[in-house]
Design a protein around this motif. Structure first.
Motif, PDB file in Angstrom:
ATOM      1  N   ASP A 191      -7.924   0.608  12.291  1.00 43.53           N
ATOM      2  CA  ASP A 191      -7.149   1.745  13.104  1.00 43.53           C
ATOM      3  C   ASP A 191      -5.752   2.247  12.334  1.00 43.53           C
ATOM      4  N   ARG A 192      -5.458   1.179  11.454  1.00 43.71           N
ATOM      5  CA  ARG A 192      -4.541   1.742  10.627  1.00 43.71           C
ATOM      6  C   ARG A 192      -4.803   2.557   9.186  1.00 43.71           C
ATOM      7  N   GLY A 193      -6.043   2.909   9.123  1.00 43.70           N
ATOM      8  CA  GLY A 193      -6.616   3.831   8.067  1.00 43.70           C
ATOM      9  C   GLY A 193      -7.272   3.050   7.045  1.00 43.70           C
ATOM     10  N   THR A 194      -7.501   1.537   6.955  1.00 49.12           N
ATOM     11  CA  THR A 194      -8.165   0.844   5.972  1.00 49.12           C
ATOM     12  C   THR A 194      -9.587   0.792   6.416  1.00 49.12           C
ATOM     13  N   PRO A 195     -10.255   1.158   5.233  1.00 45.17           N
ATOM     14  CA  PRO A 195     -11.718   1.178   5.535  1.00 45.17           C
ATOM     15  C   PRO A 195     -12.450  -0.014   6.531  1.00 45.17           C
ATOM     16  N   ALA A 196     -13.115   0.329   7.504  1.00 46.10           N
ATOM     17  CA  ALA A 196     -13.597  -0.894   8.255  1.00 46.10           C
ATOM     18  C   ALA A 196     -14.743  -1.381   7.711  1.00 46.10           C
ATOM     19  N   GLY A 197     -15.598  -2.520   8.347  1.00 48.95           N
ATOM     20  CA  GLY A 197     -16.558  -3.171   7.775  1.00 48.95           C
ATOM     21  C   GLY A 197     -16.330  -4.130   7.005  1.00 48.95           C
TER      22      GLY A 197
ATOM     23  N   VAL B  15      -3.031   0.832   4.713  1.00 48.86           N
ATOM     24  CA  VAL B  15      -2.711   1.836   3.826  1.00 48.86           C
ATOM     25  C   VAL B  15      -1.462   2.378   3.779  1.00 48.86           C
ATOM     26  N   MET B  16      -0.985   2.621   2.402  1.00 50.29           N
ATOM     27  CA  MET B  16       0.314   3.192   2.287  1.00 50.29           C
ATOM     28  C   MET B  16       0.378   4.337   1.285  1.00 50.29           C
ATOM     29  N   SER B  17       1.058   5.189   1.527  1.00 50.06           N
ATOM     30  CA  SER B  17       1.308   6.676   0.965  1.00 50.06           C
ATOM     31  C   SER B  17       2.591   6.989   1.293  1.00 50.06           C
ATOM     32  N   ASP B  18       3.043   8.163   0.342  1.00 51.86           N
ATOM     33  CA  ASP B  18       4.147   8.602   0.686  1.00 51.86           C
ATOM     34  C   ASP B  18       5.382   7.800   0.429  1.00 51.86           C
ATOM     35  N   LEU B  19       5.234   7.256  -0.542  1.00 53.06           N
ATOM     36  CA  LEU B  19       6.329   6.316  -1.335  1.00 53.06           C
ATOM     37  C   LEU B  19       7.212   6.995  -2.392  1.00 53.06           C
TER      38      LEU B  19
ATOM     39  N   VAL C  46      -6.699   0.306  -4.088  1.00 51.30           N
ATOM     40  CA  VAL C  46      -5.809  -0.598  -5.010  1.00 51.30           C
ATOM     41  C   VAL C  46      -4.719  -1.392  -4.237  1.00 51.30           C
ATOM     42  N   CYS C  47      -4.981  -2.722  -4.442  1.00 44.79           N
ATOM     43  CA  CYS C  47      -4.228  -3.406  -3.592  1.00 44.79           C
ATOM     44  C   CYS C  47      -2.749  -3.964  -4.188  1.00 44.79           C
ATOM     45  N   ALA C  48      -1.840  -3.985  -3.499  1.00 46.69           N
ATOM     46  CA  ALA C  48      -0.348  -4.400  -4.170  1.00 46.69           C
ATOM     47  C   ALA C  48       0.559  -4.956  -3.000  1.00 46.69           C
ATOM     48  N   ALA C  49       1.559  -5.702  -3.110  1.00 48.61           N
ATOM     49  CA  ALA C  49       2.327  -6.180  -2.269  1.00 48.61           C
ATOM     50  C   ALA C  49       3.282  -5.116  -1.628  1.00 48.61           C
ATOM     51  N   LYS C  50       3.566  -5.297  -0.225  1.00 46.24           N
ATOM     52  CA  LYS C  50       4.385  -4.251   0.388  1.00 46.24           C
ATOM     53  C   LYS C  50       5.820  -4.520  -0.255  1.00 46.24           C
ATOM     54  N   GLY C  51       6.565  -3.563  -0.432  1.00 46.65           N
ATOM     55  CA  GLY C  51       8.115  -3.805  -0.796  1.00 46.65           C
ATOM     56  C   GLY C  51       8.215  -3.850  -2.526  1.00 46.65           C
TER      57      GLY C  51
ATOM     58  N   GLY D 145      -3.441   3.207  -1.843  1.00 48.67           N
ATOM     59  CA  GLY D 145      -2.700   2.038  -1.813  1.00 48.67           C
ATOM     60  C   GLY D 145      -3.029   1.159  -0.490  1.00 48.67           C
ATOM     61  N   ILE D 146      -3.315  -0.151  -0.752  1.00 50.18           N
ATOM     62  CA  ILE D 146      -3.432  -0.846   0.138  1.00 50.18           C
ATOM     63  C   ILE D 146      -2.577  -2.104   0.231  1.00 50.18           C
ATOM     64  N   GLY D 147      -1.339  -1.914   1.004  1.00 49.65           N
ATOM     65  CA  GLY D 147      -0.217  -2.968   0.929  1.00 49.65           C
ATOM     66  C   GLY D 147      -0.467  -4.074   1.933  1.00 49.65           C
ATOM     67  N   VAL D 148      -0.329  -5.469   1.334  1.00 47.33           N
ATOM     68  CA  VAL D 148      -0.257  -6.589   1.904  1.00 47.33           C
ATOM     69  C   VAL D 148       1.013  -7.500   1.692  1.00 47.33           C
TER      70      VAL D 148
END
Length: 333
Positions: free
Chosen positions: A32-38, A48-52, A207-212, A230-233
């Motif tokens: 629901d937040r835009g990350t591929p389901a399944g 998903v993070m963008s517009d940074l 591609v995964c990276a830490a938020k902030g 970008g996938i933020g965790v």
């Protein structure tokens, strides 16, 4: 025996990462937040993070790494001058430091002892030792995510953050930094056999990276066509688990952090050359310039005495497979 060692290492990191993740989200919730389901459940806060804004473009503060010049050697431990920030910390009896617990050999929780340890932890202990004369019983560690680092300093909940934190002008609007105590560079971690061989091949990849972190901002601003997703965790070990579960194609952050992830899962590899410079600094309140000058005087002693090299050799020499020297300090008055 080698394969058995790999399996043990792989299981260990999956267990550590799952333990560090606060709850899990279903794939539908993440979707629901835009990350591929399944597939397997993702970390609860993956999104998903963008517009940074692209890091490193803001130069309004001039040389972001130029810190406040120390006034000379630090005072005698246990005898901090009255009315100083250091005297207040001494009176409290504890130096409160924000750290990580998921960055192997920098700031991570020892699974046997339960203690947080690593290069950053030892650097923080040197500041406590300079105030109190010992680091035993005089330092309180608070585990923070990357996104919590600046807010915890500005709120006064920690005296200092020592957590693989890149110095830049945007952050310096809210916190003061010490002189650079380590220089890293951003690279890419992938599974063995991946066709990704560096930042220029991340186009359209998850591609995964830490938020902030500056890492996630740099990923989403790479000039590839299409740009990476970008996938933020919250923690780097979450990124590693997502890579292991094929939920992302790569992890991208500082080479120091990636080396630690690779050490925990030898079925991964660091790909490509560094595509950034990441100068690490200790973050402090802008309202305590005396403390910044004090920290810089301690770091100066660590550089000249050889203690910095001792700490590096203890934690990072075998991990990074190369000797290193402390980065020189740049000061402003």
């Amino acid at each position: 025996m080698r394969n058995r060692t790999k399996v043990v290492a792989l299981l260990a990191v999956v267990t550590m990462a799952m333990g560090a993740t606060v709850g899990c989200a279903t794939t539908e919730e993440v979707g629901d937040r835009g990350t591929p389901a399944g597939g397997p459940p993702m970390p609860k806060d993956a999104e998903v993070m963008s517009d940074l804004p692209a890091p490193g473009l803001d130069t309004r503060c001039g040389d972001a790494t130029a810190s406040l010049r120390p006034g000379g050697p630090p005072p005698t431990p246990g005898a901090m001058p009255g009315g100083t920030t250091m005297a207040a910390i001494q009176a409290r009896g504890k130096l409160i430091v924000g750290v990580d617990q998921n960055t192997y050999q920098f700031g991570y929780r020892n699974p046997v002892t339960g203690e947080v340890q690593g290069f950053d932890i030892d650097m923080a202990k040197e500041i406590a030792r300079a105030i109190f004369g010992t680091a035993d019983g005089t330092i309180q560690f608070k585990v923070l995510t990357s996104a919590q680092r600046v807010p915890k300093v500005t709120s006064g909940e920690v005296d200092l953050v020592v957590q693989t934190m890149t110095i830049n002008c945007e952050r310096r609007e809210n916190v003061e930094f010490s002189s650079v105590y380590y220089m890293a560079g951003q690279r890419v971690l992938v599974k063995e056999g991946s066709d990704i061989n560096g930042a220029d091949t991340l186009g359209g990849k998850k591609v995964c990276a830490a938020k902030g972190s500056t890492s996630i901002a740099r990923i989403v601003n790479l000039e590839t066509d299409p740009r990476p997703v970008g996938i933020g965790v919250d923690s780097w070990t979450d990124c590693l688990v997502m890579l292991q579960q094929n939920q992302v194609d790569a992890v991208s952050t500082d080479d120091t952090i990636l080396a630690g992830l690779k050490a925990q899962d030898p079925f991964t590899q660091v790909a490509g050359v560094p595509f950034s410079e990441e100068p690490y600094g200790m973050a402090m309140s802008k309202n305590a310039p005396d403390f910044t000058r004090f920290v810089n005087s301690v770091l100066e002693q660590l550089r000249t005495s050889g203690r910095w090299t001792q700490i590096y050799n203890t934690w990072l020499l075998a991990l990074l497979e190369k000797p290193a020297s402390p980065p020189p300090a740049t000061y402003r008055d």
